[in-house]
Motif scaffolding. Structure first.
Motif, PDB file in Angstrom:
ATOM      1  N   ASP A 194       0.808  -1.220   0.000  1.00  0.00           N
ATOM      2  CA  ASP A 194       0.000   0.000   0.000  1.00  0.00           C
ATOM      3  C   ASP A 194       0.841   1.269   0.000  1.00  0.00           C
ATOM      4  OD1 ASP A 194      -2.360  -1.490   0.097  1.00  0.00           O
ATOM      5  OD2 ASP A 194      -2.300  -1.605   2.286  1.00  0.00           O
ATOM      6  N   PHE A 195       2.152   1.146  -0.155  1.00  0.00           N
ATOM      7  CA  PHE A 195       3.022   2.318  -0.074  1.00  0.00           C
ATOM      8  C   PHE A 195       2.717   3.327  -1.180  1.00  0.00           C
ATOM      9  CE2 PHE A 195       7.135   4.349  -1.346  1.00  0.00           C
ATOM     10  CZ  PHE A 195       7.233   5.216  -0.269  1.00  0.00           C
TER      11      PHE A 195
ATOM     12  N   LEU B  75       0.495   9.900   5.069  1.00  0.00           N
ATOM     13  CA  LEU B  75       0.240  10.089   3.645  1.00  0.00           C
ATOM     14  C   LEU B  75       0.957  11.328   3.117  1.00  0.00           C
ATOM     15  CD1 LEU B  75      -1.384   9.231   1.094  1.00  0.00           C
ATOM     16  CD2 LEU B  75      -3.199  10.770   1.877  1.00  0.00           C
TER      17      LEU B  75
ATOM     18  N   ARG C  36       2.619   5.951   3.129  1.00  0.00           N
ATOM     19  CA  ARG C  36       1.931   5.916   1.839  1.00  0.00           C
ATOM     20  C   ARG C  36       2.210   7.195   1.058  1.00  0.00           C
ATOM     21  NH1 ARG C  36      -2.183   3.193  -0.858  1.00  0.00           N
ATOM     22  NH2 ARG C  36      -3.949   4.347  -1.717  1.00  0.00           N
TER      23      ARG C  36
ATOM     24  N   TYR D 283       0.484   8.975  -2.403  1.00  0.00           N
ATOM     25  CA  TYR D 283      -0.617   8.854  -3.367  1.00  0.00           C
ATOM     26  C   TYR D 283      -0.471   9.935  -4.430  1.00  0.00           C
ATOM     27  CZ  TYR D 283      -5.169   7.762  -5.282  1.00  0.00           C
ATOM     28  OH  TYR D 283      -6.173   7.361  -6.131  1.00  0.00           O
TER      29      TYR D 283
END
Length: 523
Positions: A190-191, A265, A294, A296
């Motif tokens: 999920d990184f 994040l 994470r 994104y």
């Protein structure tokens, strides 16, 4: 109520990229910061201790040249330009807890400490650089990444001109981190999000990593390399370090560092994913620091089907957008219209459709007619409910299921699906109004009418609470009309039903329709 939850829920640290001061704020900057603001607001309402960081990237050759062109020094230039980004938070109601500038002393200190750790670890060495560099991107490119222009010059994938640069340079041993990065991606699936971007990064790393030039000598506007003042740090090593500067690095025992690092994040645009998902974790692991949890990468916007550019004159001004359509309306549209992570097209027609259909007709009309019926038929007070019927229980259960769905969707940055979950209940509530017909019950079964209106009022209360992260104004106005105190507006308040007999304010619409004739074109 939220205070009790803080003991149970993990802190939450979210960052925007720091924005390059050579740009003027536009829809791209707003989009990234808005997404982070929604998550920060959501997590606070969910009882988490939040740190939300944004700021400006103020070093580099491009800034130095721009300052020279204006006849000023780089510090004065960045002082002025940084303010443009800081000022966005007011009109857009962004709730960042910190605004970092890379010219701050705390950041210089952090960068130089990180450099020393990388050098002591043997991951930085002195050599010489010869290769292609794009000043606009502040990035190095390999020959295989370039295209030849009709003017005989070479261009980066971004469209920026590149120049051949030869100079002494320190290098970071990025090539030594190829296998370790691939293992890190495998161990932390999920990184990188979304999946398409994750696949791009893995493909890039598998294709082979070259050592990275991390210092420059041909200009002076940057952070000096420790013990070698002839060199300044590569702007991306400097810029990425802001995320740990803001939590107290190099003091890894600082309260904020211990509480918030690693970041939950980093939100970025897809054009800077490589820096955040390849270089940054390598720098951190080389310094024996934890990488973020994470990264994104979201998509880009076009305007009425055209690429946004200054030359086309179709840049979407950050302030004009809310002047034309309204703050809540613009915030809602940007995160509902396009699946987050994809590219999206801004159009006036699509914006008006969202304003008039989703907001005015669906949610706004639901609230207005329900609260008006209560005000008119129940002496302006929340009615006393009777026994709940299956139809009532079904609507209330659907409403109570919204928050878990939103948590799940927002954990993977699916803002559009989070809002779809809310609007599914808005639609169910509107159908319930039509089926129950409280205007008929007023004449035939007043007690049942009061139960129906009570159920609807509580549904509106809950919907207003969960939409607060997306829209700061209208949900607050609805909660005001329902007489809800400010300490009863967090997510911990959702299970507590409305108090019968509480006076409500005379309702007024919170989502006005957009009337085309009233539009004032920017021209």
């Amino acid at each position: 109520m939220a205070g009790a939850q803080n003991l149970e829920k993990a802190p939450y640290y979210i960052t925007t990229p720091i924005y390059y001061v050579n740009d003027s704020p536009h829809i791209g900057h707003v989009y990234t910061t808005l997404a982070c603001d929604v998550l920060a607001r959501f997590m606070r309402l969910d009882g988490r201790d939040v740190k939300f960081l944004t700021g400006t990237d103020e070093h580099g050759q491009k800034v130095e040249r721009s300052a020279q062109a204006r006849g000023t020094d780089p510090q004065a230039f960045t002082d002025k330009m940084s303010r443009n980004f800081r000022d966005l938070s007011g009109p857009w109601k962004f709730t960042n807890d910190d605004f970092i500038r890379t010219t701050e002393e705390r950041h210089v200190h952090a960068c130089q400490d990180l450099w020393r750790k990388l050098k002591d670890a043997g991951d930085i060495y002195l050599g010489s650089y010869a290769g292609w560099y794009a000043v606009r991107d502040e990035a190095f490119y390999g020959e295989d990444e370039l295209t030849d222009g009709e003017d005989g010059r070479k261009y980066a994938p971004s469209g920026a001109e590149v120049d051949w640069v030869e100079e002494p340079s320190y290098f970071f041993r990025l090539s030594a981190w190829q296998d370790r990065l691939l293992r890190f991606y495998q161990d932390n699936p999920d990184f990188i999000g979304p999946d398409a971007r994750r696949n791009e990064v893995i493909s890039f790393v598998k294709s082979g990593l070259r050592d990275l030039s991390v210092s420059r000598t041909t200009f002076a506007w940057g952070i000096q390399v420790p013990d070698d003042p002839a060199h300044i740090m590569y702007v991306w090593l400097d810029a990425l370090t802001n995320y740990i500067t803001a939590v107290g690095y190099p003091d890894t025992e600082a309260p904020d560092y211990r509480k918030f690092w690693p970041a939950d994040l980093h939100m970025v645009g897809k054009d800077i994913l490589r820096f955040h998902a390849v270089y940054w974790p390598a720098f951190l692991m080389a310094a024996d620091l934890e990488p973020p949890k994470r990264v994104y990468a979201h998509g880009w916007w076009t305007n009425e089907g055209q690429k946004i550019s200054k030359s086309l004159g179709n840049v979407i001004d950050a302030y004009q957008l809310i002047n034309d359509y309204g703050l809540d309306q613009a915030r809602y549209f940007l995160l509902r219209e396009v699946p987050f992570g994809n590219d999206g097209d801004f159009s006036h027609r699509a914006m008006v459709s969202r304003i008039n259909n989703d907001l005015a007709n669906d949610f706004g009309n639901l609230a207005q007619r329900v609260l008006s019926m209560i005000h008119k038929n129940c002496d302006g007070k929340i009615p006393e409910p009777g026994e709940l019927m299956p139809s009532d229980e079904s609507l209330l259960a659907a409403t109570q299921a919204v928050l878990p769905k939103m948590r799940s969707e927002l954990s993977v940055q699916a803002f559009h699906r989070s809002l779809e979950a809310v609007w599914a209940v808005v639609g169910q509530a509107n159908r319930y109004v039509d089926e129950m017909a409280p205007w008929v019950l007023r004449k035939t079964d007043r007690a049942r009418m009061e139960t129906v209106l009570y159920v609807l009022a509580d549904v509106i209360r809950q919907l207003a609470i969960v939409t607060q992260p997306f829209m700061p104004d209208a949900p607050a106005a609805l909660l005001d009309q329902l007489g809800q105190p400010h300490d009863a507006r967090d997510f911990a308040s959702l299970p507590t039903r409305l108090e019968p007999g509480r006076a409500i304010a005379k309702p007024s619409g919170v989502f006005p329709r957009y009337v085309e004739e009233e539009r004032q074109d920017a021209s």
